[in-house]
Design an enzyme around this catalytic site. Structure first.
Site, PDB file in Angstrom:
ATOM      1  N   GLN A   1      -4.833   8.059  -5.314  1.00 14.40           N
ATOM      2  CA  GLN A   1      -6.423   7.652  -5.654  1.00 14.40           C
ATOM      3  C   GLN A   1      -7.297   8.502  -4.880  1.00 14.40           C
ATOM      4  O   GLN A   1      -8.505   8.126  -4.724  1.00 14.40           O
ATOM      5  CB  GLN A   1      -6.612   6.301  -5.458  1.00 14.40           C
ATOM      6  CG  GLN A   1      -5.921   5.283  -6.480  1.00 14.40           C
ATOM      7  CD  GLN A   1      -6.315   5.639  -7.916  1.00 14.40           C
ATOM      8  OE1 GLN A   1      -7.457   6.221  -8.481  1.00 14.40           O
ATOM      9  NE2 GLN A   1      -5.491   5.256  -8.847  1.00 14.40           N
TER      10      GLN A   1
ATOM     11  N   CYS B   1      -0.616  -2.864 -11.495  1.00 12.35           N
ATOM     12  CA  CYS B   1       0.703  -2.614 -10.870  1.00 12.35           C
ATOM     13  C   CYS B   1       0.417  -3.094  -9.284  1.00 12.35           C
ATOM     14  O   CYS B   1       0.922  -2.451  -8.388  1.00 12.35           O
ATOM     15  CB  CYS B   1       0.781  -1.142 -10.682  1.00 12.35           C
ATOM     16  SG  CYS B   1       1.143  -0.469 -12.376  1.00 12.35           S
TER      17      CYS B   1
ATOM     18  N   ASP C   1       0.381   7.515  -0.097  1.00 12.72           N
ATOM     19  CA  ASP C   1       0.337   7.468  -1.314  1.00 12.72           C
ATOM     20  C   ASP C   1      -1.193   7.813  -1.679  1.00 12.72           C
ATOM     21  O   ASP C   1      -2.204   7.147  -1.531  1.00 12.72           O
ATOM     22  CB  ASP C   1       0.629   5.998  -1.938  1.00 12.72           C
ATOM     23  CG  ASP C   1       0.086   5.950  -3.598  1.00 12.72           C
ATOM     24  OD1 ASP C   1      -0.474   6.930  -3.860  1.00 12.72           O
ATOM     25  OD2 ASP C   1       0.238   4.793  -3.934  1.00 12.72           O
TER      26      ASP C   1
HETATM   27  N1  PMP Z   1      -0.269   4.793  -6.509  1.00 11.54           N
HETATM   28  C1  PMP Z   1      -1.636   4.376  -6.635  1.00 11.54           C
HETATM   29  C2  PMP Z   1      -2.420   4.025  -5.763  1.00 11.54           C
HETATM   30  C3  PMP Z   1      -1.894   4.413  -7.987  1.00 11.54           C
HETATM   31  O1  PMP Z   1      -3.231   4.107  -8.294  1.00 11.54           O
HETATM   32  C4  PMP Z   1      -1.011   4.898  -9.095  1.00 11.54           C
HETATM   33  C5  PMP Z   1      -1.290   4.795 -10.446  1.00 11.54           C
HETATM   34  N2  PMP Z   1      -2.052   3.738 -10.828  1.00 11.54           N
HETATM   35  C6  PMP Z   1       0.233   5.292  -8.450  1.00 11.54           C
HETATM   36  C7  PMP Z   1       0.679   5.189  -7.295  1.00 11.54           C
HETATM   37  C8  PMP Z   1       1.178   5.821  -9.442  1.00 11.54           C
HETATM   38  O2  PMP Z   1       0.970   6.695 -10.269  1.00 11.54           O
HETATM   39  P1  PMP Z   1       1.931   7.390 -11.220  1.00 11.54           P
HETATM   40  O3  PMP Z   1       1.745   6.495 -12.297  1.00 11.54           O
HETATM   41  O4  PMP Z   1       1.357   8.512 -11.703  1.00 11.54           O
HETATM   42  O5  PMP Z   1       3.161   7.421 -10.851  1.00 11.54           O
END
Ligand code: PMP
Length: 412
Positions: A207, A370, A204
């Protein structure tokens, strides 16, 4: 000394001139949620809709050809940006990182996972991957395991990773840079561990891609996801890198137009990569603007961006750590930390603090970011997060510190 000419850079971002509340200058420290957009990216939309708005891939007319070329080349550009030598074939455009994770979970997971398989995550995963793999495990009978995070410094327990990643592991999914702790995880080491046991690894990069040079082939990840809106690009578009051999094997995620080669009433066959994974009319303007954002970042230099962010973050850490009653989470002062600082102020709820900071013009985020399970583990309901990007200055930290001091006075 910052390697960026930040005052000049700020001129590219018109929103930074705006005021909020009763005419206070905006201090935008919510970059881990969404970054601001430079004129070049904004202008791409006007140019597209005024000049060559048309559906892609199938048109013979000139507008469609112009849109197709720009949209298709944008895939090559983003592939190159993250070091994928397979160019467009290895770069799928999605809505965001979340959709990229879901694409892999549905297209690969639903078909490949079953009883006895294990999915290894970390305790610091964002909901976008955590919920996705958790629910895919429930549907397939697979089991999810979590690599421990050290609550003291936010680091991943690599001994525990060695214990968990084994012959039953089918997928390892790891956040490259934590959006809460600022931890930078040893992704390539984890990729080696996964591959030793014939498991795949999903990185992922939401960031990571915005603020450091990323090379998916050096990392040797099988999949890697990121979002346009976190890297000076538009909302509504993200990238999913996948190794070509795996993308060729994998089932499609969504069915429909554009993703097919030939269709009869009985059956269908699939288009070339990456279009096999982009059903229906895609995010054309957003995709083209995504590539412009990549150009913008490359022009400044990812190493320079990282060095600038490090400077602002170190100063922020230093100033925040001197405030009585303020607890900072994640890596300690001498450890590597991405461009963000999450914290709590004793006796002040994160939402109240964020509201007072808003009165000072400071946009920061309060909540669980989140990562509810991580917050439960850290035994906190919420945290406040200040996150920095290439246009932030050390001087802007004054407003943050003043806002926190005034919150202390109000709640004293
Ligand atoms: N992974 C990480 C580490 C994030 O910081 C975020 C966004 N806060 C996401 C995934 C999800 O990104 P998106 O909302 O653009 O799908």
């Amino acid at each position: 000394q910052s390697p960026l000419d930040v005052e000049r850079v700020r001129e590219d971002f018109p929103i930074l001139d705006r005021e909020v509340g009763d005419g206070v200058p905006l201090v935008y420290f919510d970059n881990a949620a969404t970054t601001q957009t430079p004129n070049e990216v904004i202008d791409t939309f006007g140019d597209y809709y005024r000049g060559y708005n048309a559906n892609v891939h199938r048109g013979i007319h000139q507008l469609s050809q112009e849109a197709s070329i720009a949209y298709e080349e944008a895939h090559d550009r983003l592939a190159e940006f993250v070091g994928a030598s397979g160019e467009r074939e290895e770069m799928i455009f999605t809505k965001n990182t979340t959709e990229a994770a879901n694409l892999v979970a549905y297209a690969w997971g639903l078909n490949e996972l079953g009883e006895g398989d294990e999915i290894v995550l970390t305790e610091m995963e964002h909901h976008s991957t955590l919920v996705t793999w958790q629910q895919m495990a429930k549907r397939t009978g697979a089991e999810v395991k979590y690599i421990r995070v050290d609550p003291e410094d936010g680091s991943l327990d690599m001994e525990h990773a060695k214990e968990l990643i084994g012959p039953d592991t089918a997928m390892v999914s790891v956040v490259h840079v934590s959006n809460v702790l600022g931890t930078v995880n040893p992704l390539s080491e984890l990729a080696d561990m996964a591959h030793e046991h014939d498991a795949l690894i999903f990185g992922d990069g939401a960031q990571a891609v915005p603020n450091r040079p990323v090379d998916v082939e050096d990392l040797d990840v099988d999949f890697y996801a990121f979002s346009g809106h976190k890297m000076a690009g538009p909302t509504g578009v993200g990238g999913l890198y996948g190794k070509k051999a795996i993308l060729e094997e994998m089932e499609p995620f969504m069915y429909g137009g554009e993703m097919i080669r030939r269709v009869t009433y009985e059956d269908s066959s699939w288009n070339d990569l990456p279009w096999k994974y982009e059903a229906g009319t895609p995010l054309i303007a957003e995709g083209i603007a995504f590539a412009v954002a990549a150009d913008y970042l490359d022009d400044l230099g990812l190493k320079n961006i990282r060095a600038h962010e490090e400077r602002v973050t170190a100063e922020a850490y230093d100033r925040l750590s001197r405030i009585d009653g303020l607890e900072i989470y994640g890596p300690r002062e001498d450890e590597e930390r991405a461009g963000l600082v999450s914290f709590n102020l004793d006796g002040v709820h994160a939402h109240d603090l964020s509201s007072i900071l808003n009165d000072h013009g400071v946009a920061i985020r309060a909540g669980d970011h989140c990562t509810q399970p991580l917050h439960q583990k850290m035994d906190i309901a919420a945290s406040v997060r200040a996150s920095f990007y290439l246009y932030n200055t050390v001087e802007e930290l004054d407003a943050l510190v003043e806002g926190i001091e005034s919150a202390k006075d109000i709640f004293a």
